[in-house]
Design an enzyme around this catalytic site. Structure first.
Site, PDB file in Angstrom:
ATOM      1  N   ARG A 259       1.104  -1.337  -0.016  1.00 23.32           N
ATOM      2  CA  ARG A 259       0.079   0.070   0.041  1.00 23.32           C
ATOM      3  C   ARG A 259       0.906   1.303   0.015  1.00 23.32           C
ATOM      4  NH1 ARG A 259      -3.745   2.406   4.506  1.00 23.32           N
ATOM      5  NH2 ARG A 259      -5.203   4.133   3.323  1.00 23.32           N
TER       6      ARG A 259
ATOM      7  N   ASP B  74       0.523   9.600   4.924  1.00 29.72           N
ATOM      8  CA  ASP B  74       0.093   9.229   5.992  1.00 29.72           C
ATOM      9  C   ASP B  74      -0.166  10.683   6.679  1.00 29.72           C
ATOM     10  OD1 ASP B  74      -0.504   8.003   8.512  1.00 29.72           O
ATOM     11  OD2 ASP B  74       1.616   7.243   8.771  1.00 29.72           O
TER      12      ASP B  74
ATOM     13  N   TYR C 159       0.546   5.345   0.170  1.00 30.16           N
ATOM     14  CA  TYR C 159      -0.443   6.536   0.507  1.00 30.16           C
ATOM     15  C   TYR C 159       0.264   7.579   1.188  1.00 30.16           C
ATOM     16  CZ  TYR C 159      -0.423   4.346   5.072  1.00 30.16           C
ATOM     17  OH  TYR C 159      -0.270   3.623   6.349  1.00 30.16           O
TER      18      TYR C 159
ATOM     19  N   TRP D  84      -6.188  -4.814   3.738  1.00 27.78           N
ATOM     20  CA  TRP D  84      -5.294  -6.038   4.194  1.00 27.78           C
ATOM     21  C   TRP D  84      -6.127  -7.332   4.018  1.00 27.78           C
ATOM     22  CZ3 TRP D  84      -0.778  -4.985   3.338  1.00 27.78           C
ATOM     23  CH2 TRP D  84      -0.213  -3.516   3.456  1.00 27.78           C
TER      24      TRP D  84
END
Length: 452
Positions: A61, A65, A63, A413
């Site tokens: 993943r 944060d 991305y 997940w």
């Protein structure tokens, strides 16, 4: 292959800065704010179906944060080679995006740098988290594991310069305030105890280690995971009375960060003892089984602990981050032991720079001065292909199919779901699951739907 005793996954947060390309800009201020720089990095992914959930075809993943840090959360791995390859693949994926952004920014005379570091200039701490899956009904002594982590923090630290120019072994150690905490945003702990197994909670639990220094050298990455996995296996045997438990692991790690040979108060069972960082880890390593160590990591740990005991800080400069950084800083500081000067602090940043042109690691790898452990083809493969022996394989296949077909999906997940057109959610509650009739049927459906 070096098989781990459990599924392992790494999360790495990156720092972002920007500079003017021209040397005559007459300013040290960054031309882009962090938020704008991050937006430029991810601009090339805006039309990708991956953006809503951030999952990639390799099962990882990617991305942004909290705090505007790009984060690469690697897929579940069962082999140590995959742990290392995925960590390096994450660096490469991020830098690929940075290269695209910098090409777009060239006419503005601006260049973005991404740093695999552990703190920013405002004193905010970030870095690497480790995740280890274990049985829901398996007793794990957190005090013993935290004590182990306090010592491992020094052996596997990235090295840093404090405000006074003194050298420390770990950049994250100075920020740790708790042994454990369920609130990692406000309390920097060794372990996040919030219950989020990302799996069937009746069978699995997830040990979330939040104190880790981000590592630039592959051997450091491998050693961290190898030691933690093997020590957890010892704890799972239930012989808690054999292990040394620090009375105050937070004070211990902060003390050892400057001098690992200071003896700290601890206990073994009902007996009080005093122990140094090398002694605590050395005793733990002696209990580990000697088989299945293809990379020779027991030997690296043994030599690393000897270097800490003897003060030979540059002895493992091709293998451990803190050793290489100490050698680098000593060189640019002309042998001075205080590293507070401008040259040393700039060298510290270069050490963590992912740039293939301006960073240090790429040059050292090409010169053969750093051990890679996995080859370039394995890293390139890990950028797009998930590990074959965990559920990341199934997740990655769904992401890949949706990308090819231009379909949106909700990915997590522990689940996948096609949203275009809507389909029932498929749960992936076993981290070791690699075959699923439901996922196979979903992949067939996506293929029949064709490209949107």
């Amino acid at each position: 292959m070096t098989r781990l005793g459990r599924v392992c996954g790494l999360e790495t947060e990156y720092g972002v800065t920007s500079v003017y390309v021209s040397d005559d800009s007459n300013t040290e201020e960054s031309p882009l704010g962090v938020e704008e720089a991050v937006r430029e990095i991810f601009a090339s992914t805006e039309r990708s179906v991956r953006v809503p959930h951030g999952f990639l075809s390799n099962g990882a993943r990617l991305y942004v944060d909290i705090g505007e840090h790009p984060e690469y959360a690697g897929p579940e791995c069962l082999d140590l080679e995959d742990v290392v390859a995925q960590d390096l693949a994450g660096d490469a994926i991020i830098q690929d995006l940075v290269d695209i952004a910098n090409n777009n920014l060239r006419n503005r005379g601006i260049r973005i740098h991404v740093l695999k570091t552990n703190a920013d200039s405002w004193g905010n701490s970030f870095g690497c988290h480790e995740n280890y899956q274990y049985g829901a009904h398996t007793p794990i002594s957190l005090p013993a594991f935290v004590s182990f982590l306090a010592a491992r923090q020094i052996l596997c630290g990235s090295g840093c310069i404090d405000e006074e120019g003194k050298y420390c072994f770990s950049a994250r150690a100075q920020y740790i305030t708790e042994a454990t905490s369920a609130d990692p945003t406000h309390h920097k702990a060794f372990i996040n105890t919030k219950e989020e197994p990302h799996a069937d909670a009746s069978h699995w639990r997830r040990l979330h280690v939040t104190c880790v220094d981000s590592a630039m050298l592959p051997v450091t990455v491998a050693l961290r995971a190898f030691l933690a996995d093997r020590f957890l296996s010892l704890l799972e045997s239930g012989k808690e009375e054999e292990f040394i438990v620090l009375d105050d692991p937070v004070t211990a790690v902060k003390t050892w960060n400057y001098d690992p040979n200071v003896r700290m108060s601890a206990h073994r069972g009902d007996s009080a003892v005093e122990v140094s960082c090398p002694d605590l880890l050395r005793e733990s390593i002696e209990l580990l089984p000697e088989e299945d160590d293809e990379f020779g990591l027991r030997d690296v740990a043994t030599r690393g602990l000897a270097a800490l005991s003897e003060g030979d800080f540059a002895a493992l400069s091709s293998e451990l981050d803190w050793s290489l950084k100490y050698q680098l800083l000593s060189h640019v500081s002309a042998g001075e032991t205080n590293f507070g000067g401008v040259r040393a602090r700039r060298a510290d940043l270069v050490f963590h720079d992912l740039s293939r042109q301006y960073g240090l690691r790429e040059k050292l790898l090409k010169s053969g001065n750093v051990k890679l452990l996995v080859n370039e083809s394995s890293i390139n493969r890990a950028k797009t292909i998930p590990p074959a022996n965990t559920r990341a394989f199934l997740r990655g296949k769904v992401v890949e199919a949706c990308d090819l077909a231009g379909r949106t999906a909700s990915i997590g997940w522990s689940h996948v779901r096609l949203d275009d057109p809507p389909s029932p959610q498929i749960d992936l509650l076993n981290p070791l699951e690699t075959e699923s009739a439901e996922v196979s049927q979903l992949l067939e459906r996506i293929e029949k739907l064709g490209r949107k």
